[in-house]
Design a protein around this motif. Structure first.
Motif, PDB file in Angstrom:
ATOM      1  N   ALA A   8       1.168  -1.148   0.057  1.00  0.00           N
ATOM      2  CA  ALA A   8       0.242   0.007  -0.002  1.00  0.00           C
ATOM      3  C   ALA A   8       0.753   1.037   0.046  1.00  0.00           C
ATOM      4  O   ALA A   8       1.882   1.274   0.699  1.00  0.00           O
ATOM      5  CB  ALA A   8      -0.966   0.009   1.313  1.00  0.00           C
ATOM      6  N   LEU A   9       0.620   2.385  -0.749  1.00  0.00           N
ATOM      7  CA  LEU A   9       1.577   3.397  -1.121  1.00  0.00           C
ATOM      8  C   LEU A   9       0.554   4.394  -0.069  1.00  0.00           C
ATOM      9  O   LEU A   9      -0.462   4.685  -0.200  1.00  0.00           O
ATOM     10  CB  LEU A   9       1.531   3.700  -2.357  1.00  0.00           C
ATOM     11  CG  LEU A   9       1.956   2.775  -3.401  1.00  0.00           C
ATOM     12  CD1 LEU A   9       2.161   3.593  -4.642  1.00  0.00           C
ATOM     13  CD2 LEU A   9       3.380   2.000  -2.827  1.00  0.00           C
ATOM     14  N   ALA A  31       8.344  -0.341  -3.807  1.00  0.00           N
ATOM     15  CA  ALA A  31       7.444  -1.777  -3.339  1.00  0.00           C
ATOM     16  C   ALA A  31       8.012  -2.797  -4.050  1.00  0.00           C
ATOM     17  O   ALA A  31       8.111  -3.843  -3.680  1.00  0.00           O
ATOM     18  CB  ALA A  31       6.100  -1.200  -3.551  1.00  0.00           C
ATOM     19  N   ALA A  32       8.224  -2.789  -5.556  1.00  0.00           N
ATOM     20  CA  ALA A  32       8.402  -3.971  -6.516  1.00  0.00           C
ATOM     21  C   ALA A  32       9.930  -4.425  -5.706  1.00  0.00           C
ATOM     22  O   ALA A  32      10.234  -5.482  -5.617  1.00  0.00           O
ATOM     23  CB  ALA A  32       8.435  -3.613  -7.611  1.00  0.00           C
ATOM     24  N   ASP A  33      10.913  -3.369  -5.511  1.00  0.00           N
ATOM     25  CA  ASP A  33      12.178  -3.741  -4.955  1.00  0.00           C
ATOM     26  C   ASP A  33      12.169  -4.614  -3.445  1.00  0.00           C
ATOM     27  O   ASP A  33      12.997  -5.520  -3.400  1.00  0.00           O
ATOM     28  CB  ASP A  33      13.211  -2.594  -4.723  1.00  0.00           C
ATOM     29  CG  ASP A  33      13.561  -1.901  -6.025  1.00  0.00           C
ATOM     30  OD1 ASP A  33      13.678  -2.591  -7.159  1.00  0.00           O
ATOM     31  OD2 ASP A  33      14.079  -0.621  -5.852  1.00  0.00           O
ATOM     32  N   ILE A 229      -2.338  -2.493   6.207  1.00  0.00           N
ATOM     33  CA  ILE A 229      -2.508  -3.871   5.830  1.00  0.00           C
ATOM     34  C   ILE A 229      -3.051  -4.587   7.125  1.00  0.00           C
ATOM     35  O   ILE A 229      -2.287  -4.715   8.011  1.00  0.00           O
ATOM     36  CB  ILE A 229      -1.094  -4.580   5.339  1.00  0.00           C
ATOM     37  CG1 ILE A 229      -0.745  -3.770   3.945  1.00  0.00           C
ATOM     38  CG2 ILE A 229      -1.203  -5.914   4.721  1.00  0.00           C
ATOM     39  CD1 ILE A 229       0.611  -4.085   3.233  1.00  0.00           C
ATOM     40  N   ALA A 230      -4.207  -5.309   6.810  1.00  0.00           N
ATOM     41  CA  ALA A 230      -4.626  -6.072   7.905  1.00  0.00           C
ATOM     42  C   ALA A 230      -4.627  -7.804   7.499  1.00  0.00           C
ATOM     43  O   ALA A 230      -4.865  -8.006   6.326  1.00  0.00           O
ATOM     44  CB  ALA A 230      -5.928  -5.582   8.343  1.00  0.00           C
ATOM     45  N   ASN A 231      -4.544  -8.512   8.397  1.00  0.00           N
ATOM     46  CA  ASN A 231      -4.625  -9.886   8.173  1.00  0.00           C
ATOM     47  C   ASN A 231      -6.271 -10.180   8.061  1.00  0.00           C
ATOM     48  O   ASN A 231      -7.017  -9.834   8.254  1.00  0.00           O
ATOM     49  CB  ASN A 231      -3.749 -10.674   9.154  1.00  0.00           C
ATOM     50  CG  ASN A 231      -4.381 -10.721  10.412  1.00  0.00           C
ATOM     51  OD1 ASN A 231      -5.220 -10.381  10.782  1.00  0.00           O
ATOM     52  ND2 ASN A 231      -3.131 -11.135  11.240  1.00  0.00           N
ATOM     53  N   GLU A 232      -6.311 -11.766   8.179  1.00  0.00           N
ATOM     54  CA  GLU A 232      -7.718 -12.040   8.048  1.00  0.00           C
ATOM     55  C   GLU A 232      -8.384 -12.282   9.408  1.00  0.00           C
ATOM     56  O   GLU A 232      -9.676 -12.488   9.044  1.00  0.00           O
ATOM     57  CB  GLU A 232      -7.748 -13.877   7.590  1.00  0.00           C
ATOM     58  CG  GLU A 232      -6.862 -14.732   8.249  1.00  0.00           C
ATOM     59  CD  GLU A 232      -5.401 -14.761   8.059  1.00  0.00           C
ATOM     60  OE1 GLU A 232      -4.874 -15.923   8.397  1.00  0.00           O
ATOM     61  OE2 GLU A 232      -4.964 -13.862   7.235  1.00  0.00           O
ATOM     62  N   TRP A 233      -7.612 -11.945  10.397  1.00  0.00           N
ATOM     63  CA  TRP A 233      -8.452 -11.579  11.688  1.00  0.00           C
ATOM     64  C   TRP A 233      -8.592 -10.361  11.948  1.00  0.00           C
ATOM     65  O   TRP A 233      -9.172  -9.761  12.859  1.00  0.00           O
ATOM     66  CB  TRP A 233      -7.539 -12.203  12.967  1.00  0.00           C
ATOM     67  CG  TRP A 233      -7.349 -13.456  12.651  1.00  0.00           C
ATOM     68  CD1 TRP A 233      -5.890 -14.009  12.905  1.00  0.00           C
ATOM     69  CD2 TRP A 233      -8.068 -14.761  12.752  1.00  0.00           C
ATOM     70  NE1 TRP A 233      -5.816 -15.273  12.766  1.00  0.00           N
ATOM     71  CE2 TRP A 233      -7.357 -16.008  12.679  1.00  0.00           C
ATOM     72  CE3 TRP A 233      -9.381 -14.820  12.501  1.00  0.00           C
ATOM     73  CZ2 TRP A 233      -7.658 -17.291  12.643  1.00  0.00           C
ATOM     74  CZ3 TRP A 233      -9.940 -16.101  12.388  1.00  0.00           C
ATOM     75  CH2 TRP A 233      -9.145 -17.407  12.496  1.00  0.00           C
ATOM     76  N   GLY A 246       5.384   6.756   2.147  1.00  0.00           N
ATOM     77  CA  GLY A 246       6.152   5.495   1.739  1.00  0.00           C
ATOM     78  C   GLY A 246       5.499   4.173   1.353  1.00  0.00           C
ATOM     79  O   GLY A 246       4.331   4.376   0.928  1.00  0.00           O
ATOM     80  N   VAL A 247       6.009   3.174   1.742  1.00  0.00           N
ATOM     81  CA  VAL A 247       5.469   2.035   1.003  1.00  0.00           C
ATOM     82  C   VAL A 247       5.059   1.084   2.346  1.00  0.00           C
ATOM     83  O   VAL A 247       6.076   0.794   3.195  1.00  0.00           O
ATOM     84  CB  VAL A 247       5.963   1.204   0.035  1.00  0.00           C
ATOM     85  CG1 VAL A 247       5.951   2.221  -1.098  1.00  0.00           C
ATOM     86  CG2 VAL A 247       7.403   0.933   0.289  1.00  0.00           C
ATOM     87  N   LEU A 248       3.993   0.326   2.652  1.00  0.00           N
ATOM     88  CA  LEU A 248       3.925  -0.759   3.414  1.00  0.00           C
ATOM     89  C   LEU A 248       3.935  -1.997   2.637  1.00  0.00           C
ATOM     90  O   LEU A 248       3.042  -2.226   1.725  1.00  0.00           O
ATOM     91  CB  LEU A 248       2.543  -0.537   4.105  1.00  0.00           C
ATOM     92  CG  LEU A 248       2.469   0.889   4.987  1.00  0.00           C
ATOM     93  CD1 LEU A 248       0.938   0.726   5.388  1.00  0.00           C
ATOM     94  CD2 LEU A 248       3.222   0.816   5.908  1.00  0.00           C
ATOM     95  N   VAL A 249       4.803  -3.115   2.971  1.00  0.00           N
ATOM     96  CA  VAL A 249       4.945  -4.123   2.081  1.00  0.00           C
ATOM     97  C   VAL A 249       4.793  -5.381   3.151  1.00  0.00           C
ATOM     98  O   VAL A 249       5.498  -5.392   4.148  1.00  0.00           O
ATOM     99  CB  VAL A 249       6.130  -4.301   1.413  1.00  0.00           C
ATOM    100  CG1 VAL A 249       6.373  -5.409   0.635  1.00  0.00           C
ATOM    101  CG2 VAL A 249       6.218  -3.155   0.504  1.00  0.00           C
TER     102      VAL A 249
END
Length: 282
Positions: A8-9, A31-33, A229-233, A246-249
């Motif tokens: 996510a940017l 992010a690709a890097d 970014i959230a997980n399935e919970w 920035g970027v969240l990866v």
């Protein structure tokens, strides 16, 4: 694919079209890097959020999908980097205008277009002046070994949107966004509600959610970021505050989420025979 890496940017987008696209492109490359397969920029990233005002001159910035500079730039970048980029843009289709998203594959092809279903209308977010309600229905795509669903900003408040995409087989939900302060109430901060609504979608559908927002002051509004970014919970794996760029990866385990989704029984125990009221406009 068991694992997939998403990004996510978050950044300011109050410069010229060329500068904004360049800034987004730089973060996509970063992010690709870092190994991202699917990279999500914010909503309408080509310029400042123009829906703060009603100005008919701004309709000139809408273009057909294949001609839009954001789409063209991201398609070229996706092909160069081998990544998928859900790309938000202002679409013109004949006499009609939409808040749209082009799903761009890692080979730079446009897999399809989703047109925003829910269109807000209020101080600072006067989107009904510019956009027709989307006529594509909800969309999911097979991308990088995963099946993903994408809603646009105001769509993120609607559990029906997330559930519809989940029923269409989505394993990940992405939401590009432009949201911040409310001009009519300087004391109202919706950032916590905004996050909780989408974390609720993650919980109720037992699948990860990725949200990307802009930051910075534009006119009398300040966009509050808080991309995550959230997980399935529904737990936040990574998140930004109100001013970071920035970027969240993050790498997500889709097989694990699938097992949890089955184990929780949310889809097993649905009662569609009782939900007719949801489709009645009364």
């Amino acid at each position: 694919m068991t694992n997939i890496t998403v990004a996510a940017l978050q950044l300011e987008l109050n410069a010229s079209e060329a500068e904004n696209i360049e800034a987004v492109s730089d973060l996509v490359a970063h992010a690709a890097d870092k190994g991202a397969n699917i990279i999500l920029p914010p909503e309408l990233f080509e310029g400042p959020y123009f829906c703060r005002v009603e100005d008919e001159a701004l309709f000139a910035t809408a273009l057909p999908t294949n001609e839009h500079p954001s789409v063209r730039a991201m398609a070229k970048l996706a092909r160069q980097l081998g990544v998928a980029i859900p790309t938000s843009f202002f679409e013109r289709d004949g006499p009609h205008h939409y808040n749209s998203l082009a799903m761009i594959s890692p080979d730079g092809e446009i897999m399809g277009v989703y047109r925003k279903s829910h269109i807000p209308d209020g101080p600072g977010y006067e989107e009904k002046y510019y956009f027709r309600p989307g006529n594509t229905g909800f969309k999911v795509w097979n991308v990088c070994g995963a099946r993903i669903g994408v809603g646009i900003c105001w769509d993120q408040w609607y559990p029906e949107c997330a559930r519809a995409m989940a029923l269409m087989g989505a394993e990940l939900l992405f939401y590009p966004t432009a949201i911040g302060s409310e001009p009519y109430d300087a004391n109202l901060d919706t950032s916590r509600m905004w996050r909780r609504a989408m974390q609720g979608h993650a919980v109720s559908n037992c699948m990860p959610v990725i949200a990307s927002n802009r930051i910075g002051a534009e006119g009398d509004q300040t966009f509050y970021g808080h991309s995550f970014i959230a997980n399935e919970w529904g737990d936040l794996i990574l998140d930004y505050g109100a001013g970071e760029a920035g970027v969240l990866v993050a790498t997500l385990d889709l097989d694990q989420a699938r097992r949890h989704r089955a184990g929780m029984g949310f889809f097993r125990d649905r009662r569609p025979d009782l939900y007719r009221r949801l489709a009645e406009d009364l």
